[in-house]
Design a protein around this motif. Structure first.
Motif, PDB file in Angstrom:
ATOM      1  N   ASN A   1       1.429   4.751 -13.199  1.00 13.57           N
ATOM      2  CA  ASN A   1       2.290   5.233 -12.604  1.00 13.57           C
ATOM      3  C   ASN A   1       1.971   4.946 -11.255  1.00 13.57           C
ATOM      4  N   TYR A   2       2.912   4.300  -9.732  1.00 11.79           N
ATOM      5  CA  TYR A   2       2.951   3.803  -8.892  1.00 11.79           C
ATOM      6  C   TYR A   2       4.289   4.598  -8.072  1.00 11.79           C
TER       7      TYR A   2
ATOM      8  N   PRO B   1       0.787  -1.019  -0.292  1.00 11.51           N
ATOM      9  CA  PRO B   1       0.258   0.025   0.108  1.00 11.51           C
ATOM     10  C   PRO B   1       0.628   1.158   0.452  1.00 11.51           C
ATOM     11  N   ASP B   2       2.135   1.199   0.155  1.00 10.67           N
ATOM     12  CA  ASP B   2       2.954   2.187  -0.146  1.00 10.67           C
ATOM     13  C   ASP B   2       3.083   3.227  -1.012  1.00 10.67           C
ATOM     14  N   TYR B   3       2.725   2.305  -1.909  1.00 14.41           N
ATOM     15  CA  TYR B   3       2.582   3.210  -4.065  1.00 14.41           C
ATOM     16  C   TYR B   3       1.309   3.528  -3.777  1.00 14.41           C
ATOM     17  N   LYS B   4       1.832   4.486  -4.358  1.00 16.09           N
ATOM     18  CA  LYS B   4       0.099   5.330  -4.972  1.00 16.09           C
ATOM     19  C   LYS B   4      -0.191   5.605  -6.243  1.00 16.09           C
TER      20      LYS B   4
ATOM     21  N   VAL C   1      10.421   5.887  -1.701  1.00 15.32           N
ATOM     22  CA  VAL C   1      11.521   5.556  -1.718  1.00 15.32           C
ATOM     23  C   VAL C   1      11.955   5.265  -3.042  1.00 15.32           C
ATOM     24  N   ASP C   2      10.815   4.925  -4.116  1.00 15.79           N
ATOM     25  CA  ASP C   2      10.959   5.289  -5.340  1.00 15.79           C
ATOM     26  C   ASP C   2       9.484   5.508  -6.452  1.00 15.79           C
TER      27      ASP C   2
END
Length: 236
Positions: free
Chosen positions: A188-189, A121-124, A193-194
């Motif tokens: 886009n994710y 879930p850290d990827y938006k 950190v990346d």
């Protein structure tokens, strides 16, 4: 094969050229001024018209027992009605939000990436699509297909064009209209950190036209409701 072009704008003219190069003939060239359609000398119809005329074009083709493929977007609130009508008439119908062979491979990559990243879930996520200024609907049908495939393979619940909407369950879609852009779609994710990005860029409309003609060749003499996965034999 005798092809009816239901919609004779820029895409219709490119499809005509590709079809002729592949040895087919054109039986109908219908534009916004066409009032009647005579399918008596037609083997298959290709609909690249307007959202306001697509349903009528598709219905008329099915009623005439002519297989029809459609790449028109912006009318999908009537899609289930068309499917029901096609099945009732034992017709043949294929819809694709994008006929490009590359885009349909891109769809598969998008599904895999969505399922892989669903537990992080850290990827938006956001989707960006860019098209020419003559495109009437926004977001594009391709962007909607991408979003719906992500929803099926992730924890997202819906999509929105509202950048200010505060809904973590909604995929934000940004639709841009720029002169002479055939079509670009970016997934886009982003995390702290990346970032992971996949992108499809159409250099011209030839790919859409070629895919449409290939689909028309494929659907001839078939009955049922299909999509480009059937044509490309994806996931068989």
């Amino acid at each position: 094969m005798r092809i009816a072009l239901l919609g004779y704008g820029k895409m219709g003219k490119i499809i005509e050229r590709v079809a002729l190069e592949r040895g087919h003939s054109i039986s109908i060239k219908a534009d916004s001024k066409t009032t009647t359609l005579d399918f008596s000398k037609t083997d298959v119809a290709i609909d690249f018209s307007l959202p306001s005329t697509a349903v009528s074009n598709i219905t008329s083709s099915i009623n005439a027992n002519v297989p029809v493929i459609s790449g028109t977007t912006g009318w999908l609130d009537k899609y289930d009605d068309i499917v029901e009508h096609c099945n009732r008439k034992n017709g043949a119908f294929l819809y694709a939000s994008n006929f490009s062979l590359g885009v349909n491979i891109f769809f598969e990559v998008n599904r895999v990436l969505a399922s892989l990243i669903a537990n992080y879930p850290d990827y938006k996520l956001n989707i960006e699509e860019i098209h020419h200024t003559q495109k009437l609907d926004a977001p594009s049908g391709t962007a909607i297909s991408l979003a719906e495939d992500i929803i099926k393979n992730s924890n997202y619940k819906n999509w929105t064009l509202d950048e200010d909407e505060d809904d973590s369950d909604a995929i934000k879609i940004e639709a841009k209209r720029i002169v002479d852009v055939p079509g670009t779609h970016i997934i886009n994710y982003n995390s702290e950190v990346d970032a992971i990005e996949i992108k499809h860029t159409a250099h011209n409309r030839e790919g859409f036209a070629l895919g449409a003609v290939i689909a028309a060749e494929w659907i001839a003499n078939k009955k049922g409701v299909f999509n480009m996965k059937d044509v490309l034999k994806i996931n068989e």
